[in-house]
Design an enzyme around this catalytic site. Sequence first.
Site, PDB file in Angstrom:
ATOM      1  CB  CYS A   1      -1.950   6.989   1.636  1.00  0.00           C
ATOM      2  SG  CYS A   1      -3.191   6.059   2.534  1.00  0.00           S
TER       3      CYS A   1
ATOM      4  CD  GLU B   1      -1.926   2.294   1.368  1.00  0.00           C
ATOM      5  OE1 GLU B   1      -1.786   3.056   0.385  1.00  0.00           O
ATOM      6  OE2 GLU B   1      -1.878   2.663   2.539  1.00  0.00           O
TER       7      GLU B   1
END
Length: 330
Positions: free
Chosen positions: A113, A79
């Site tokens: 993010c 990720e």
Amino acid sequence: SACLVGSEMCIRDRYGIEKVLQNNGIPTDLCSMLIGGPEIGELIIQDSNINLVSFTGSTSVGRRVSQAVNQRFGKVILELGGNNAIIVMNDAKLELAVRSALFASVGTAGQRCTTCRRLIIQEGVYDEVLSRLVSAYESIKIGDPLHPDTLCGPLHTKQQITQFKETIAEALQQGGKILYGGHVIDGPGNFVEPTIIQISSDAAVVSRETFAPILYVIKVKDLESAIQINNKVPQGLSSSLFTNDLESVFQWIGPAGSDCGIMNVNIPTSGAEIGGAFGGEKETGGGRESGSDSWKQYMRRGTVTLNYSENLPLAQGINFGAKKEEKKPV
């Protein structure tokens, strides 16, 4: 059992995890936690006794993790970076779109993010959206993140202050125009002004993720152009479209639409992903956390066939060891 490796800058994480386990009656030794730098990470990715490595972090480090774990035929979940965009069409509910852009670009000081880093606006509402957004930025409370009135807290490290200043300078060199902010705030702490920059989507700085509250605004003619700009960056984590047109929605979520792992409609790029399959494509890594199927990535898949009889059925009618019946002459 699991081993969590936390950053040396987040040493209190282990206590929170231990508390959650204890409160739910789970033995804390099922999950151990290490604090350290690259030397610990290097040992983990090289260790063949560790079957799966799940990494959250930068694309450059994720590439190193992937190469090392795949070299020993281990499993990896990545990720990585995000360069998320919100698209606002002419028919969008502008109040909703502006509030969403503000929250997604400034919340947690741009250090998620899923932070919105690009705001792509159709030309018919471009000026109005920018005017409303700048007014909203002027009301942002910057300060102690524990205070209920604060929207924008500090950056995590002094290094991020340097990255903030370098990115602002680079954007200006590439033709960008600051519409709001752009400065480091004097005084204690790593505080900066949330920043809006009007810039071309072709500027190299737009394709790079900077962990800071910097928002690039881009004008487009139509949805096709907006989707093209959304997809042209190397990252592919989260994306959002603001529209009231159902045909546009299906174009957005279809095969010719957003190439991100998260494709939102009329909600921001951040804050709504809990419970869904969280992760992205391209340089975001392709991994998925959370969601109904995420647990499968942490399991070892096996196929079992159990024969309860004394017979041995074989494929394609093959018969090993059985005597053939002799044909008697007629």
